[in-house]
Design an enzyme around this catalytic site. Structure first.
Site, PDB file in Angstrom:
ATOM      1  N   TYR A  80     -29.665  22.291  75.382  1.00 48.05           N
ATOM      2  CA  TYR A  80     -29.375  20.915  74.961  1.00 48.05           C
ATOM      3  C   TYR A  80     -30.670  20.156  74.687  1.00 48.05           C
ATOM      4  CZ  TYR A  80     -27.009  16.379  74.884  1.00 48.05           C
ATOM      5  OH  TYR A  80     -26.510  15.165  74.499  1.00 48.05           O
ATOM      6  N   ARG A 390     -19.388  12.359  38.009  1.00 40.82           N
ATOM      7  CA  ARG A 390     -20.505  11.492  38.379  1.00 40.82           C
ATOM      8  C   ARG A 390     -20.531  10.344  37.374  1.00 40.82           C
ATOM      9  NH1 ARG A 390     -22.343  12.781  43.595  1.00 40.82           N
ATOM     10  NH2 ARG A 390     -20.400  11.652  43.586  1.00 40.82           N
ATOM     11  N   PHE A 453     -14.779   8.302  45.340  1.00 38.80           N
ATOM     12  CA  PHE A 453     -14.689   9.545  44.551  1.00 38.80           C
ATOM     13  C   PHE A 453     -14.257  10.745  45.386  1.00 38.80           C
ATOM     14  CE2 PHE A 453     -18.621  11.345  46.212  1.00 38.80           C
ATOM     15  CZ  PHE A 453     -19.302  10.209  46.634  1.00 38.80           C
TER      16      PHE A 453
HETATM   17  N1  F0G Z   1     -29.532  12.266  49.044  1.00 42.92           N
HETATM   18  C1  F0G Z   1     -29.308  12.978  47.923  1.00 42.92           C
HETATM   19  C2  F0G Z   1     -30.236  12.846  46.781  1.00 42.92           C
HETATM   20  C3  F0G Z   1     -28.201  13.829  47.856  1.00 42.92           C
HETATM   21  O1  F0G Z   1     -27.980  14.538  46.755  1.00 42.92           O
HETATM   22  C4  F0G Z   1     -27.333  13.916  48.972  1.00 42.92           C
HETATM   23  C5  F0G Z   1     -26.136  14.755  48.930  1.00 42.92           C
HETATM   24  C6  F0G Z   1     -27.612  13.146  50.101  1.00 42.92           C
HETATM   25  C7  F0G Z   1     -28.727  12.335  50.106  1.00 42.92           C
HETATM   26  C8  F0G Z   1     -26.723  13.163  51.314  1.00 42.92           C
HETATM   27  O2  F0G Z   1     -26.921  14.334  51.993  1.00 42.92           O
HETATM   28  O3  F0G Z   1     -24.695  15.487  51.807  1.00 42.92           O
HETATM   29  O4  F0G Z   1     -26.434  16.238  53.439  1.00 42.92           O
HETATM   30  O5  F0G Z   1     -25.222  14.119  53.796  1.00 42.92           O
HETATM   31  N2  F0G Z   1     -25.681  15.250  47.894  1.00 42.92           N
HETATM   32  C9  F0G Z   1     -24.547  16.149  47.752  1.00 42.92           C
HETATM   33  C10 F0G Z   1     -24.257  16.393  46.316  1.00 42.92           C
HETATM   34  C11 F0G Z   1     -23.349  15.759  48.536  1.00 42.92           C
HETATM   35  O6  F0G Z   1     -23.253  17.084  46.025  1.00 42.92           O
HETATM   36  O7  F0G Z   1     -25.016  15.944  45.462  1.00 42.92           O
HETATM   37  P1  F0G Z   1     -25.741  15.078  52.808  1.00 42.92           P
END
Ligand code: F0G
Length: 481
Positions: A80, A390, A453
Site C-alpha cells: 500500500y 469530435r 458525447f
Molecule cells: N488529455 C488529453 C490530451 C487526452 O487526449 C485525454 C484522453 C486526457 C487528457 C484524459 O486522459 O482518458 O486518461 O483520463 N483522451 C482519450 C481520447 C479519452 O480518446 O482521446 P484519461
C-alpha cells in the site's frame, strides 16, 4: 510500398515489432450491425466491443503491451505504501522528463482533477491551445474559465501549417495583460493537440509561451499526453530538432514547463494509468494531500503495483524513435490513402488519428443535425468500424452556439493493427463517401449533463431511411449464417 525508413510523407515504416499474442475479431453481418447501432442509440461509445470489427474509437488504453512490460508486471510490488514499483516509476519519469515530483493517478483525468483543485480558484482563467473535454471540465468544475488561445490554423482543416498546435502568442499576451496575474490559474499547452487533429506545438512557440508566462508570473503546465509524437514532429519540422535525439527533444519540451499532466494510456502503452509531474515542492505537497482523498496513497494513486511497473517500462519505450515513427507512419499512410481518393480529412495528418472533416464530407447535413455523429454511425454500419465524434456533440458548451470543428476521428491504437486493417478502413470510408448523400442527420434523444458525447443517444432524423439507405452498399457482402 512499406520501407524501413519513410521515404515520403505517406510511406509506411515496417513495424519494429512482431506479434506474439493475438485477439480474434469478426465482422457482424449488416443486419446485426444495424441492430447493434440502434441499441447503442447511434453513439459509437455505446457499442459493445464484440460487435466491432476494427476499433478506431481511441488510442487510449488500447495499445499492445510489450513483452518487457508484461515481464515487468510480474515484479509489481502491491504494498500500500512505499512500494518498490513506485520508486521504479519515479526513476523512469525523472530520467525521461526531468520533473522532481511524481503523483500517480488512475488516469489522465485524475491528474487533471488534482491539478485543477490546487491551481484553479473560482473566476480564474485557464488559457490553452484549444481544449480537451475532460481538461476543460475539471478546470470549470473548480470554478475556472477556459480561454482558447490556439493559432487560428488549429480550426482550419485545410491549412497545412506544420504546427497547428501552436499558441497564438499575441492572443495569450492579451489575456495575460488584461488579467492580473492572480486571475490566471495556469497556462495549459497540449502537445499534439487532440481536438485539432493531433497537431504538434513547436519548441520555438513553447519557449515563447515560457517567456510570457514567466514575465507574468503564471505557471505553465503541459498536457504531455502525446509528447513523444510531438517530439518526432519537432525533429522533422523544426531546424533545431534535426540533430537532436528523440529523448533529447522530449526532455527539452518537458523542461520548458513547470509541470505536466499525462494520460499514460496513450504514449506509455498502458491500459490504465496517468500522473501529475511537478517541480514545485509546495504544490506537490498540496497535491499529495488531495491524492489520498481522491485516488489512493501517493505511492500508487489508483493504480496497482503491476500497473506502475508496466508504466515505468512504457515511459522508457515511448522514447524509442523507431516505435514512434512507425506509429506516425500508420496515421500518415491511412490519411494518404484517403487524400488520394479525394476524401476530406484534416491536413497535415496528425499524431494518433486521421480526422474526417464531416462538414465537407456531408455538406447536406447541417451541424445542428450532428454530421460527425451521423458519419461515425454510417462507418460502423458500412464496415463495422468504430470511430469517435469530435464535433458539436463533444465541443458544444452549455447553451453557447457552436460552429467549430466537426470531425470524425479514426484513432489508431499503438502496435495493434496492420497495413491490411488500414487498407480495409480506407475502403469502407471510400464506400461511404461514394454514397454520402444517403447519410442523413440525427436528432439527440438523450443528453447527459456532463461530457454528453460519452452517453448521449440519437435517432435518425428521417425515421428509418438513414439505416436502411446504406443497405445497398452492403449488398455485395456475403451473408453470414
Ligand atoms: N488529455 C488529453 C490530451 C487526452 O487526449 C485525454 C484522453 C486526457 C487528457 C484524459 O486522459 O482518458 O486518461 O483520463 N483522451 C482519450 C481520447 C479519452 O480518446 O482521446 P484519461
Amino acid at each position: 510500398m512499406p520501407s524501413c525508413e519513410p521515404r515520403g510523407d505517406d510511406d509506411l515504416v515496417v513495424p519494429p515489432w512482431k506479434i506474439k499474442v493475438v485477439e480474434l475479431i469478426a465482422l457482424l453481418d449488416p443486419r446485426e450491425r444495424r441492430r447493434a447501432l440502434v441499441e447503442a442509440g447511434y453513439n459509437t461509445f455505446l457499442l459493445r466491443s464484440e460487435d466491432v470489427f476494427v476499433d478506431l474509437l481511441t488510442d487510449s488504453g488500447t495499445s499492445a503491451l510489450s513483452q518487457e512490460q508484461r515481464a515487468a508486471m510480474e515484479l509489481g510490488d502491491e504494498a500500500y505504501a512505499g512500494s518498490r514499483s513506485f520508486f521504479r516509476l519515479e526513476r523512469a519519469m525523472r530520467e525521461v522528463y526531468g520533473y522532481r515530483h511524481l503523483v500517480p493517478t488512475h488516469q489522465g483525468r485524475g491528474a487533471e482533477h488534482l491539478l485543477s483543485k490546487v491551481l484553479v480558484r473560482p473566476g480564474q482563467l485557464v488559457p490553452s491551445n484549444l481544449y480537451f473535454t475532460t481538461s476543460r471540465e475539471h478546470a470549470e468544475l473548480a470554478g475556472g474559465r477556459w480561454v482558447d488561445v490556439a493559432v487560428p490554423e488549429a480550426q482550419d482543416t485545410t491549412s497545412t501549417h506544420p504546427f497547428k498546435g501552436n499558441v497564438d502568442l499575441a492572443a495569450l499576451e492579451n489575456v495575460l495583460r488584461a488579467a492580473a496575474p492572480e486571475r490566471v490559474a495556469f497556462v495549459r499547452v497540449e502537445t499534439c493537440v487532440n481536438m485539432a487533429g493531433g497537431q504538434p506545438v513547436s519548441v520555438a512557440n513553447l519557449a515563447a509561451v515560457r517567456e510570457l508566462t514567466r514575465a507574468h508570473g503564471v505557471p505553465l503546465i503541459l498536457d504531455a499526453t502525446r509528447l513523444s509524437e510531438n517530439a518526432v514532429f519537432v525533429k522533422d519540422r523544426e531546424p533545431a530538432g534535426e540533430s537532436a535525439t528523440l529523448p533529447g527533444v522530449i526532455a527539452e519540451i518537458a523542461a520548458l514547463a513547470d509541470g505536466a499532466v499525462f494520460s499514460s494510456k496513450k504514449d506509455h502503452f498502458v491500459p490504465i494509468g496517468g500522473f501529475l509531474a511537478l517541480n514545485d515542492d509546495e504544490l506537490a505537497e498540496r497535491v499529495r494531500e488531495l491524492v489520498v482523498v481522491y485516488e489512493g496513497f501517493p505511492h500508487y494513486g489508483g493504480m496497482a503495483g503491476h500497473d506502475l511497473e508496466a508504466l515505468a517500462q512504457g515511459i522508457r519505450e515511448s522514447t524509442d524513435e523507431a516505435l514512434v515513427r512507425h506509429y506516425l507512419s500508420q496515421s500518415a499512410y491511412l490519411g494518404g490513402l484517403l487524400l488520394e481518393r479525394g476524401i476530406p480529412i484534416v491536413v497535415p495528418v496528425g499524431a494518433h488519428a486521421v480526422f474526417l472533416d464531416a462538414k465537407r464530407f456531408l455538406p447536406h447535413v447541417p451541424q445542428t443535425s450532428f454530421p460527425a455523429q451521423a458519419l461515425a454511425a454510417a462507418l460502423y454500419l458500412a464496415g463495422g468500424i468504430r470511430s469517435m465524434e469530435r464535433g458539436i456533440v463533444s465541443g458544444q458548451h452549455g447553451d453557447e452556439p457552436y460552429d467549430g470543428l466537426e470531425l470524425v476521428r479514426l484513432t489508431i491504437p499503438r502496435r495493434v493493427y496492420t497495413e491490411e486493417h488500414l487498407r480495409y478502413v480506407a475502403d469502407v470510408v471510400t464506400e461511404v463517401f461514394e454514397r454520402r448523400e444517403l447519410v442523413s442527420g440525427l436528432r439527440m434523444t438523450y443528453e447527459p449533463t456532463h461530457l454528453r458525447f460519452f452517453q448521449a443517444r440519437f435517432e435518425p432524423e428521417g425515421g428509418e431511411p438513414f439505416a436502411g439507405s446504406l443497405e445497398p452498399a452492403l449488398a455485395s457482402e456475403p451473408a453470414s449464417s
